[in-house]
Design a protein around this motif. Structure first.
Motif, PDB file in Angstrom:
ATOM      1  N   ASP A   1     105.105  99.508 110.507  1.00 17.71           N
ATOM      2  CA  ASP A   1     104.011 100.243 110.805  1.00 17.71           C
ATOM      3  C   ASP A   1     103.043  99.799 109.863  1.00 17.71           C
ATOM      4  O   ASP A   1     102.424  98.803 110.290  1.00 17.71           O
ATOM      5  CB  ASP A   1     104.647 101.923 110.345  1.00 17.71           C
ATOM      6  N   ASP A   2     102.594 100.566 108.913  1.00 21.79           N
ATOM      7  CA  ASP A   2     101.430 100.179 107.895  1.00 21.79           C
ATOM      8  C   ASP A   2     101.635  99.426 106.851  1.00 21.79           C
ATOM      9  O   ASP A   2     102.918  99.728 106.134  1.00 21.79           O
ATOM     10  CB  ASP A   2     100.638 101.329 107.831  1.00 21.79           C
TER      11      ASP A   2
ATOM     12  N   ASP B   1     101.602 102.452 115.983  1.00 24.39           N
ATOM     13  CA  ASP B   1     100.277 102.644 115.396  1.00 24.39           C
ATOM     14  C   ASP B   1     100.327 101.783 114.363  1.00 24.39           C
ATOM     15  O   ASP B   1     100.140 102.172 113.129  1.00 24.39           O
ATOM     16  CB  ASP B   1     100.072 104.013 115.125  1.00 24.39           C
TER      17      ASP B   1
ATOM     18  N   ASN C   1      98.941  99.525 111.558  1.00 28.56           N
ATOM     19  CA  ASN C   1      97.591  99.188 110.856  1.00 28.56           C
ATOM     20  C   ASN C   1      97.833  98.395 109.523  1.00 28.56           C
ATOM     21  O   ASN C   1      98.945  98.581 108.903  1.00 28.56           O
ATOM     22  CB  ASN C   1      96.606 100.432 110.401  1.00 28.56           C
TER      23      ASN C   1
ATOM     24  N   GLU D   1      96.017 102.159 106.351  1.00 29.26           N
ATOM     25  CA  GLU D   1      95.695 103.560 107.225  1.00 29.26           C
ATOM     26  C   GLU D   1      95.623 104.393 106.011  1.00 29.26           C
ATOM     27  O   GLU D   1      96.430 104.671 105.111  1.00 29.26           O
ATOM     28  CB  GLU D   1      97.085 103.792 107.962  1.00 29.26           C
TER      29      GLU D   1
HETATM   30 CA    CA Z   1     100.487 103.669 111.472  1.00 27.18          CA
END
Ligand code: CA
Ligand code: CA
Ligand code: CA
Ligand code: CA
Length: 433
Positions: free
Chosen positions: A239-240, A268, A270, A273
């Motif tokens: 994820d991030d 999602d 990034n 974040e």
């Molecule tokens: Ca995320």
């Protein structure tokens, strides 16, 4: 009855620890082949000071808690492996609770390694530090832990008691030259841990030279707290790379994140974040990370097996400071969805979709938009352990830098995490995988 059995197990394990801590010699880490295996059972609570020695290999077979006033010391060169367990309630993790401490101090060539026994992303939970520093909500249970199955007497809450309360100087100990690999197991239904999870951790804690390698959720997630960190590496996290929430107010300098284009990522993903909280409330303190000298890299196409999102996404009422950084390889560069007071200066940003470097806003003129091949780095999508991410000219070393007045930061003559020439903190040593 259950409780009696549990106490019995803890006693045996404590005896093991005591024995192990006396085994250390001055001859350095033992040959790997000769290391003894020490298994730590599920729901072990470490209640007095213990040392995990580099003459052993430690197997976490479930959740292990460090409870105040104990300090868990893990020697340089020690490997700890979490056992995979399909039942989230039994997923392995190392959790340092409020008031307890960890001292895991590796070296440039001899890190502390916390990994999954099965060598697969999500093969274990990860490392969790919980402290007493301020948050923008009342004491919070750490995401991913179900309090109803935590052994009695173990506190899995974090934070200093609500807005305006807490000890910003709180210490959870020291992590230095520590690599966490293959973390992010589901630890209760729909709840993953991260490689490094910091909940309400205070700035008395020392964090530097930390790598999160191929985790199944975030690499570094900060839920509130004031802890500072230097020299962070996120490698292909799902994820991030750097995720901030619930009023985090610390400082971070020199951080790198990379993506492996042969893998798939979350819905999602990034580089950075940053939310005030999930609903974008105005709870204080506002989330406000102060970030300098980040190198956030994606892929040349902006996709891996699936699409990436933004190199940095500041949203949901967050505040932020981001300076002297290089961000590229995501469809969107800096996506700013908060109107709160923030500082964005002297960055160079690229996006794989045209004109999305500064997404939905016009930045200060000290920020530059550049094509990825005009950044100019040695090899923007090259091997991160080589000199690839070091600038060789152009905007990253064009003479325009943000000058810190806060002495905690090192003022640099470059943007991004890496100096333009010569050896640096990332490209040598064995601590980075
Ligand atoms: Ca995320
Ligand atoms: Ca997370
Ligand atoms: Ca996340
Ligand atoms: Ca988040």
């Amino acid at each position: 009855m259950k409780k009696l059995i549990f106490l019995f197990v803890v006693t045996i394990v404590s005896a093991l620890f005591t024995g192990c801590s006396n085994d250390l010699t001055d001859e350095g880490p033992a040959n790997v082949a000769t290391k003894a295996t020490v298994t730590i059972p599920h729901n072990t609570i470490i209640t007095s000071d213990v040392t995990w020695s580099n003459t052993n290999e430690y197997i976490l077979n479930g959740k292990v808690y460090v409870k105040a006033p104990a300090t868990l010391t893990i020697q340089a060169g020690t490997t700890v492996k979490g056992v995979y367990n399909a039942d989230p309630e039994l997923a392995s993790a190392l959790i340092v609770t409020r008031g307890a401490k960890i001292s895991a101090i590796g070296t440039f060539t001899n890190p502390v390694i916390l990994t999954a026994q099965n060598g697969l992303e999500g093969g274990w939970g990860g490392l969790v530090l919980l402290g007493k520093a301020p948050l923008n909500r009342v004491d919070q249970v750490i995401e991913g832990i179900n309090p109803s199955v935590v052994p009695s007497g173990v506190d899995v809450y974090y934070g200093g008691g609500g807005a305006g309360l807490g000890d910003a100087e709180d210490s959870s100990g020291t992590l230095r030259y520590v690599r966490v690999e293959y973390a992010g197991a589901k630890i209760s239904e729909a709840n993953e841990l991260n490689a490094f999870t910091f909940g309400g951790v205070g700035r008395g804690t020392t964090l530097d030279h930390l790598q999160a390698y191929r985790g199944a959720d975030d690499a570094f997630e900060f839920f509130g707290g004031t802890v500072d960190a230097k020299y962070l590496v996120s490698t292909a996290t799902d994820d991030d790379a750097f995720d901030f929430d619930f009023g985090y107010q610390g400082r971070i300098q020199f951080a790198v994140s990379t993506i492996d284009p042969s893998l798939s990522y979350s819905s999602d993903p990034n580089g950075i974040e940053c939310d005030n909280d999930g609903t974008g409330s105005t709870a204080e303190p506002f989330t406000h990370p102060t970030l300098s000298n980040f190198t956030i890299t994606g892929t040349q196409s902006g996709s891996a097996l699936n699409a990436l999102k933004s190199a940095a996404n500041f949203r949901r009422n967050a505040q932020f400071t981001l300076v002297n950084s290089v961000l590229y390889g995501f469809p969107s560069g800096v996506l700013k969805e908060t109107v709160n007071p923030s500082t964005l200066l002297n960055n160079v940003v690229s996006s794989t979709v045209a004109n999305q470097e500064f997404n939905t806003f016009t930045p200060d003129v000290s920020n530059l938009a550049r094509a990825w091949n005009n950044l100019i780095l040695s090899s923007p999508f090259g091997a991160y352990r080589s000199t690839a991410l070091q600038p060789t000219g152009g905007a990253a070393i064009d003479g325009s830098y943000y000058s810190h007045t806060d002495a905690w930061f090192t003022n640099t003559q470059y943007k991004g995490a890496l100096v333009s020439i010569g050896a640096n903190w990332l490209t040598q040593g064995l601590w980075v995988r």
